[in-house]
Scaffold this motif. Structure first.
Motif, PDB file in Angstrom:
ATOM      1  N   SER A 102       4.173  13.380 -13.714  1.00  0.00           N
ATOM      2  CA  SER A 102       4.807  12.565 -12.675  1.00  0.00           C
ATOM      3  C   SER A 102       6.111  13.248 -12.263  1.00  0.00           C
ATOM      4  O   SER A 102       6.934  13.590 -13.123  1.00  0.00           O
ATOM      5  CB  SER A 102       5.089  11.160 -13.242  1.00  0.00           C
ATOM      6  N   GLN A 126      -0.588  15.054  -9.399  1.00  0.00           N
ATOM      7  CA  GLN A 126       0.007  14.385 -10.556  1.00  0.00           C
ATOM      8  C   GLN A 126      -1.113  13.808 -11.411  1.00  0.00           C
ATOM      9  O   GLN A 126      -2.080  13.248 -10.882  1.00  0.00           O
ATOM     10  CB  GLN A 126       0.912  13.241 -10.121  1.00  0.00           C
ATOM     11  N   ARG A 130       3.303   7.466 -11.109  1.00  0.00           N
ATOM     12  CA  ARG A 130       3.683   6.080 -11.410  1.00  0.00           C
ATOM     13  C   ARG A 130       4.104   5.337 -10.151  1.00  0.00           C
ATOM     14  O   ARG A 130       4.783   5.904  -9.294  1.00  0.00           O
ATOM     15  CB  ARG A 130       4.850   6.072 -12.402  1.00  0.00           C
ATOM     16  N   ARG A 132       5.412   1.183  -8.678  1.00  0.00           N
ATOM     17  CA  ARG A 132       6.227   0.065  -9.156  1.00  0.00           C
ATOM     18  C   ARG A 132       5.388  -0.878  -9.984  1.00  0.00           C
ATOM     19  O   ARG A 132       4.174  -0.864  -9.920  1.00  0.00           O
ATOM     20  CB  ARG A 132       6.820  -0.681  -7.952  1.00  0.00           C
ATOM     21  N   LYS A 197      -1.287   0.408   3.066  1.00  0.00           N
ATOM     22  CA  LYS A 197      -0.121   1.219   2.714  1.00  0.00           C
ATOM     23  C   LYS A 197      -0.524   2.691   2.608  1.00  0.00           C
ATOM     24  O   LYS A 197      -1.577   3.000   2.084  1.00  0.00           O
ATOM     25  CB  LYS A 197       0.353   0.672   1.375  1.00  0.00           C
TER      26      LYS A 197
HETATM   27  C1  BTN Z   1       4.796   2.267  -5.330  1.00  0.00           C
HETATM   28  O1  BTN Z   1       4.444   2.028  -4.183  1.00  0.00           O
HETATM   29  O2  BTN Z   1       4.496   1.514  -6.249  1.00  0.00           O
HETATM   30  C2  BTN Z   1       5.623   3.504  -5.588  1.00  0.00           C
HETATM   31  C3  BTN Z   1       4.776   4.735  -5.637  1.00  0.00           C
HETATM   32  C4  BTN Z   1       5.583   5.983  -5.875  1.00  0.00           C
HETATM   33  C5  BTN Z   1       4.718   7.191  -6.069  1.00  0.00           C
HETATM   34  C6  BTN Z   1       5.522   8.450  -6.122  1.00  0.00           C
HETATM   35  S1  BTN Z   1       4.509   9.900  -6.106  1.00  0.00           S
HETATM   36  C7  BTN Z   1       5.877  10.878  -6.468  1.00  0.00           C
HETATM   37  C8  BTN Z   1       6.705  10.130  -7.494  1.00  0.00           C
HETATM   38  N1  BTN Z   1       6.226  10.386  -8.838  1.00  0.00           N
HETATM   39  C9  BTN Z   1       5.715   9.303  -9.409  1.00  0.00           C
HETATM   40  O3  BTN Z   1       5.207   9.257 -10.540  1.00  0.00           O
HETATM   41  N2  BTN Z   1       5.799   8.263  -8.572  1.00  0.00           N
HETATM   42  C10 BTN Z   1       6.439   8.631  -7.321  1.00  0.00           C
END
Ligand code: BTN
Length: 334
Positions: A102, A126, A130, A132, A197
Motif C-alpha cells: 500500500s 498494490q 487500503r 477508509r 465512485k
Molecule cells: C476510500 O475511498 O476508502 C479511500 C481509498 C484510497 C485508496 C488509495 S490507493 C493509494 C493509497 N494507498 C492505499 O493503500 N490507499 C490509498
C-alpha cells in the motif's frame, strides 16, 4: 533529481531505461547503446524490455535490431513524471514501485523516517490497497493510479480534514481537463459519476494534540479498468468506462499534482475558506442532499446543510438536530 532506492522500489536503472526510450520515441536505439547508457548488460536490457512489455509498454524490435517506442510509456516512473511536475516540493522526491502492499503504508513509514514534505509514493499495483473504514482498495495492475503524497503542513490537526478536500478538488480539476467529463465530489473523500465512485482518498495523520508531524494523502483512481469486479459494479466505475476512452495516467497524475500544488498553497496562504467555498460550489453533497451516515454504532439519515468553516459537513437529522459529521461513511439516501 532526488531518487533513492527503497527496498522493493523500482531499480533506478529501469527508470533510466524508460526515460531513454521516452526521450527517443520513433528512434531505434540498439540494445548495446541502451546497455552502455544505463550501465547494465544487454541481456538485462532484454529482460527489462520484456518486463515493460508485460506491463503494456509497446516496445518494437528486439535485441538484434534495436528497440523503439512510438509514444511516451504510460508508466508512472520518476524520470517520466518529474520533468512534467511543478517546481517546488510536491513530487520533488518520488518512490516508484511496480508492486507494493500500500502506498499509504510506505508513506507512513517514510514519514516516520523523516522523509521530506512533498515526497510522492506511487505504484503500478498494490497488493493490500487500503480504503477508509477498513475497506480494501481494489488496485489492478497498471490500470489505476495508486499514489500517496507525504505532506508536512504547518497547520493545526483540526485543519487537517481540509487537506482531503484539497485533494478531491485537484482530482476533479485533473479529470475535467483530461476527459471533459465533470465528476461530483462526495464529501469528504470520493469522486463520483452519478452514484458510482471512481476515486477514493485516504488521509492518514501522524500528529500530537496541537501539531501535525505529517499526513499521508493517498489517492486511488480507477482509470483504464475495462470492467469492475463482481460485487463492486453498482458502486464503482472508471474513467474508461465513463468516457469510452483509454487515458494517460502520466497526464492525469501530472495535472493532479499541478492542481494540488495550487489548492494546497492557497490553503496555506488564505486558510480553509476558499477551499471550503470551492468544494461547496462543485459538490452536490454539500447542501440539500438526502444522505445516510453509517457509523460503528449504527446509521442515521438526514439532509445536508452546507459545510462548516473548517470543512465539516452539517447534516439536519430527521430528528431535527443539525450536527456536523465527525465520523462515518456517507452515501446518498434512497
Ligand atoms: C476510500 O475511498 O476508502 C479511500 C481509498 C484510497 C485508496 C488509495 S490507493 C493509494 C493509497 N494507498 C492505499 O493503500 N490507499 C490509498
Amino acid at each position: 533529481m532526488t531518487f533513492t532506492n527503497l527496498p522493493g522500489a523500482t531499480d533506478r536503472r529501469i527508470d533510466a531505461l524508460l526515460a531513454l526510450l521516452a526521450d527517443n520515441t520513433m528512434i531505434v536505439i540498439s540494445g548495446a547503446k541502451i546497455a552502455r547508457e544505463i550501465g547494465v548488460t544487454r541481456s538485462t536490457v532484454f529482460r527489462w524490455i520484456e518486463k515493460l512489455r508485460a506491463l503494456g509498454v509497446r516496445v518494437k524490435g528486439h535485441a538484434r535490431t534495436g528497440y523503439q517506442i512510438e509514444e511516451v510509456p504510460d508508466i508512472l516512473a520518476p524520470k517520466i513524471l518529474r520533468k512534467r511536475l511543478p517546481q517546488g516540493p510536491l513530487g520533488k522526491k518520488i518512490h516508484h514501485f511496480f508492486k507494493t502492499d500500500s502506498t499509504n503504508s510506505v508513506a507512513m513509514l517514510l514519514g516516520e523516517q523523516g522523509e521530506p514534505h512533498g515526497t510522492l509514493v506511487i505504484a503500478e499495483e498494490q497488493t493490500a490497497g487500503r480504503g477508509r473504514a477498513g475497506h480494501a482498495w481494489h488496485s489492478e495492475k497498471t490500470n489505476g493510479i495508486y499514489m500517496t503524497l507525504l505532506l508536512r503542513p504547518p497547520v493545526s490537526p483540526q485543519q487537517a480534514p481540509v487537506i482531503t478536500l484539497v485533494a478531491g478538488l485537484a482530482v476533479r480539476d485533473a479529470v475535467v481537463e483530461q476527459t471533459g467529463l465533470v465528476p461530483d465530489l462526495r464529501w469528504p473523500n470520493d469522486a463520483m459519476f452519478g452514484r458510482k465512485k471512481f476515486c477514493g482518498i485516504l488521509t492518514e495523520m501522524n500528529a500530537e494534540q496541537d501539531q501535525i508531524h505529517f499526513v499521508a494523502v493517498g489517492i486511488g483512481i480507477n482509470v483504464n479498468h475495462k470492467e469492475i469486479p463482481d460485487g463492486l459494479q453498482k458502486i464503482a466505475t472508471s474513467l474508461r468506462i465513463e468516457s469510452g476512452k483509454i487515458h494517460s495516467r502520466v497526464e492525469i497524475v501530472t495535472r493532479l499534482l499541478w492542481h494540488m500544488d495550487s489548492y494546497y498553497n492557497r490553503f496555506l496562504k488564505e486558510g480553509p475558506e476558499p477551499i471550503v467555498a470551492r468544494f461547496s460550489e462543485v459538490s452536490s453533497f454539500a447542501r440539500g442532499k438526502r444522505v445516510r451516515i453509517t457509523t460503528m454504532n449504527g446509521a442515521y439519515v438526514g439532509t445536508t446543510e452546507g459545510l462548516e468553516p473548517g470543512g465539516l459537513l452539517r447534516v439536519r437529522r430527521d430528528d431535527g438536530r443539525v450536527l456536523p459529521v465527525i465520523t462515518g461513511t456517507l452515501t446518498e439516501a434512497d
